[in-house]
Design an enzyme around this catalytic site. Sequence first.
Site, mmCIF file in Angstrom:
data_model
loop_
_atom_site.group_PDB
_atom_site.id
_atom_site.type_symbol
_atom_site.label_atom_id
_atom_site.label_comp_id
_atom_site.label_asym_id
_atom_site.label_seq_id
_atom_site.Cartn_x
_atom_site.Cartn_y
_atom_site.Cartn_z
ATOM 1 N N GLY A 151 7.563 49.467 49.157
ATOM 2 C CA GLY A 151 7.828 50.527 50.117
ATOM 3 C C GLY A 151 6.926 51.738 50.023
ATOM 4 N N SER A 152 5.742 51.595 49.468
ATOM 5 C CA SER A 152 4.850 52.769 49.352
ATOM 6 C C SER A 152 4.470 53.315 50.722
ATOM 7 C CB SER A 152 3.600 52.420 48.552
ATOM 8 O OG SER A 152 2.719 51.591 49.302
ATOM 9 N N ASN A 153 4.291 52.451 51.701
ATOM 10 C CA ASN A 153 3.977 52.948 53.048
ATOM 11 C C ASN A 153 5.177 53.670 53.651
ATOM 12 O OD1 ASN A 153 1.195 52.131 54.255
ATOM 13 N ND2 ASN A 153 1.822 50.401 53.002
ATOM 14 N N ASN A 198 3.174 47.393 63.432
ATOM 15 C CA ASN A 198 2.999 46.762 62.126
ATOM 16 C C ASN A 198 1.662 47.200 61.545
ATOM 17 O OD1 ASN A 198 3.499 44.651 60.030
ATOM 18 N ND2 ASN A 198 1.659 43.767 60.936
ATOM 19 N N ASP A 223 0.747 38.925 64.096
ATOM 20 C CA ASP A 223 -0.562 39.610 64.097
ATOM 21 C C ASP A 223 -1.362 39.444 65.371
ATOM 22 O OD1 ASP A 223 -0.809 38.420 60.704
ATOM 23 O OD2 ASP A 223 0.114 40.244 61.490
ATOM 24 N N HIS A 242 -1.316 45.785 59.076
ATOM 25 C CA HIS A 242 -1.820 44.568 58.439
ATOM 26 C C HIS A 242 -2.992 44.966 57.542
ATOM 27 C CE1 HIS A 242 -2.505 40.306 57.868
ATOM 28 N NE2 HIS A 242 -3.783 40.507 58.105
ATOM 29 N N GLU A 292 -4.175 52.694 54.313
ATOM 30 C CA GLU A 292 -2.812 52.556 54.847
ATOM 31 C C GLU A 292 -2.055 53.875 54.733
ATOM 32 O OE1 GLU A 292 -1.165 49.349 52.530
ATOM 33 O OE2 GLU A 292 -1.842 47.869 53.983
ATOM 34 N N LEU A 296 8.106 40.925 55.717
ATOM 35 C CA LEU A 296 7.487 39.598 55.591
ATOM 36 C C LEU A 296 8.191 38.505 56.380
ATOM 37 C CD1 LEU A 296 6.451 39.652 51.819
ATOM 38 C CD2 LEU A 296 5.183 40.408 53.844
HETATM 39 N N1 LIG Z 1 6.962 38.934 65.629
HETATM 40 C C1 LIG Z 1 6.222 39.447 64.637
HETATM 41 N N2 LIG Z 1 6.776 39.644 63.425
HETATM 42 C C2 LIG Z 1 6.037 40.172 62.405
HETATM 43 C C3 LIG Z 1 4.680 40.491 62.602
HETATM 44 C C4 LIG Z 1 4.118 40.278 63.906
HETATM 45 O O1 LIG Z 1 2.925 40.577 64.161
HETATM 46 N N3 LIG Z 1 4.911 39.759 64.884
HETATM 47 N N4 LIG Z 1 3.916 40.977 61.548
HETATM 48 C C5 LIG Z 1 4.458 40.687 60.217
HETATM 49 C C6 LIG Z 1 3.679 41.290 59.092
HETATM 50 N N5 LIG Z 1 2.666 40.317 58.676
HETATM 51 C C7 LIG Z 1 1.350 40.659 58.827
HETATM 52 O O2 LIG Z 1 0.977 41.788 59.151
HETATM 53 C C8 LIG Z 1 3.040 39.056 58.142
HETATM 54 C C9 LIG Z 1 4.090 39.004 57.247
HETATM 55 C C10 LIG Z 1 4.482 37.773 56.709
HETATM 56 C C11 LIG Z 1 3.817 36.603 57.066
HETATM 57 C C12 LIG Z 1 4.285 35.291 56.515
HETATM 58 O O3 LIG Z 1 3.550 34.324 56.503
HETATM 59 N N6 LIG Z 1 5.539 35.258 56.031
HETATM 60 C C13 LIG Z 1 6.095 34.030 55.434
HETATM 61 C C14 LIG Z 1 7.416 34.346 54.704
HETATM 62 C C15 LIG Z 1 7.142 35.211 53.469
HETATM 63 C C16 LIG Z 1 8.430 35.555 52.726
HETATM 64 O O4 LIG Z 1 9.536 35.307 53.252
HETATM 65 O O5 LIG Z 1 8.314 36.097 51.585
HETATM 66 C C17 LIG Z 1 6.389 32.989 56.511
HETATM 67 O O6 LIG Z 1 6.632 33.361 57.672
HETATM 68 O O7 LIG Z 1 6.414 31.813 56.118
HETATM 69 C C18 LIG Z 1 2.760 36.653 57.932
HETATM 70 C C19 LIG Z 1 2.336 37.886 58.462
HETATM 71 C C20 LIG Z 1 5.915 41.085 60.140
HETATM 72 N N7 LIG Z 1 6.627 40.406 61.214
HETATM 73 N N1 LIG Z 2 0.878 40.941 56.625
HETATM 74 C C1 LIG Z 2 1.790 41.967 56.238
HETATM 75 C C2 LIG Z 2 1.312 42.611 54.972
HETATM 76 O O1 LIG Z 2 0.648 41.998 54.160
HETATM 77 N N2 LIG Z 2 1.672 43.891 54.813
HETATM 78 C C3 LIG Z 2 1.247 44.603 53.656
HETATM 79 O O2 LIG Z 2 2.294 44.663 52.700
HETATM 80 C C4 LIG Z 2 2.029 45.806 51.874
HETATM 81 C C5 LIG Z 2 3.311 46.552 51.696
HETATM 82 O O3 LIG Z 2 3.122 47.507 50.703
HETATM 83 P P1 LIG Z 2 4.291 48.608 50.449
HETATM 84 O O4 LIG Z 2 5.575 47.859 50.288
HETATM 85 O O5 LIG Z 2 3.853 49.302 49.196
HETATM 86 O O6 LIG Z 2 4.299 49.517 51.645
HETATM 87 C C6 LIG Z 2 0.968 46.644 52.587
HETATM 88 O O7 LIG Z 2 -0.290 46.475 51.971
HETATM 89 C C7 LIG Z 2 0.935 46.049 53.977
HETATM 90 O O8 LIG Z 2 -0.321 46.143 54.616
#
Ligand SMILES: Nc1nc2c(c(=O)[nH]1)N[C@@H](CN(C=O)c1ccc(C(=O)N[C@@H](CCC(=O)O)C(=O)O)cc1)CN2
Ligand SMILES: NCC(=O)N[C@@H]1O[C@H](COP(=O)([O-])[O-])[C@@H](O)[C@H]1O
Length: 264
Positions: A89-91, A179, A222, A181, A251, A162
Amino acid sequence: MSVKCQQKTYLTLTNTGGLSVKCRRRVGRVSVGSRWEVGERVVKEWLSIYYYIVVRWFSASIVGIHPNLQSFPIFAAMKNIAIFASGAGSNAQKIIDHFRGKGTVNVKYILCNKPGAGIFDIAERENIPAILIEKEQFFRGDTYVKLLQEANIDLIVLAGFLWKVPTNLVQAFPNKIINIHPALLPKYGGKGMYGHFVHEAVVAAQEKESGITIHYVNEHYDEGAPILQERCEVLSTDSPTDVAKKVQVLEHQWFPVIVERLLS
Ligand SMILES: Nc1nc2c(c(=O)[nH]1)N[C@@H](CN(C=O)c1ccc(C(=O)N[C@@H](CCC(=O)O)C(=O)O)cc1)CN2
Ligand SMILES: NCC(=O)N[C@@H]1O[C@H](COP(=O)([O-])[O-])[C@@H](O)[C@H]1O
């Protein structure tokens, strides 16, 4: 000073959409700082509550008389955001810090899908209601859509969340979910591309630069419209952790700024 047996609490949604409080008892020594720090923090919290009540009441009554004063920051209605996270949760912390004491943005909820994630400690410390997301309810049904609509959420911020946001939630908040990324989309995005996996792929590909992409969220991972990209250099000697550190600086610098810009 440190205390034992800190009670950690978070909320879950009942099937009827109500909120129930859960306690996660944490036995261990939790440092809360010296007496002076605790006292100072209490005073600051009360002052910000006082400021919030007085200024918001005053501005609301003035705007009631002259609605066009709404355009002046001091009289603008406070905006509500909900932050979704899965990790440290740093962001989220940087966003909370950015708006502290401004009286312009209220972090109404923090929602997380990972019990024990560091974001719950941030919510506890910041006195922000934290909700542990229940998977079935999240992907089937409108429980969370209704919660966020009834909370008058103006912007949903995914800060290291995630799970894929389901279509019903995306459609309920058109162009109101963003979001961050940790790479320069469209490269290094999509399923499986999160956290360290992203930086490992960037280093493996011997990229000369990486960065961040802040984008709107659609029903796919994404692929939403980009809002901002910022870049950092990747040296041939950089490890994935080195890249992660450079990306995190971007970020923390830009995410709060973009949230503020979108809400103004
Ligand atoms: N509808 C959307 N939902 C989310 C998006 C988005 O663009 N559209 N962005 C993600 C964040 N993200 C990249 O920025 C991202 C996060 C997670 C994954 C992923 O592959 N997750 C795994 C599960 C991981 C886990 O449960 O620990 C999976 O789906 O198998 C890809 C991209 C947030 N939501
Ligand atoms: N594709 C999604 C993804 O990778 N997001 C990334 O998770 C981290 C969360 O850090 P935080 O919990 O310290 O904010 C951040 O680096 C963010 O860009």
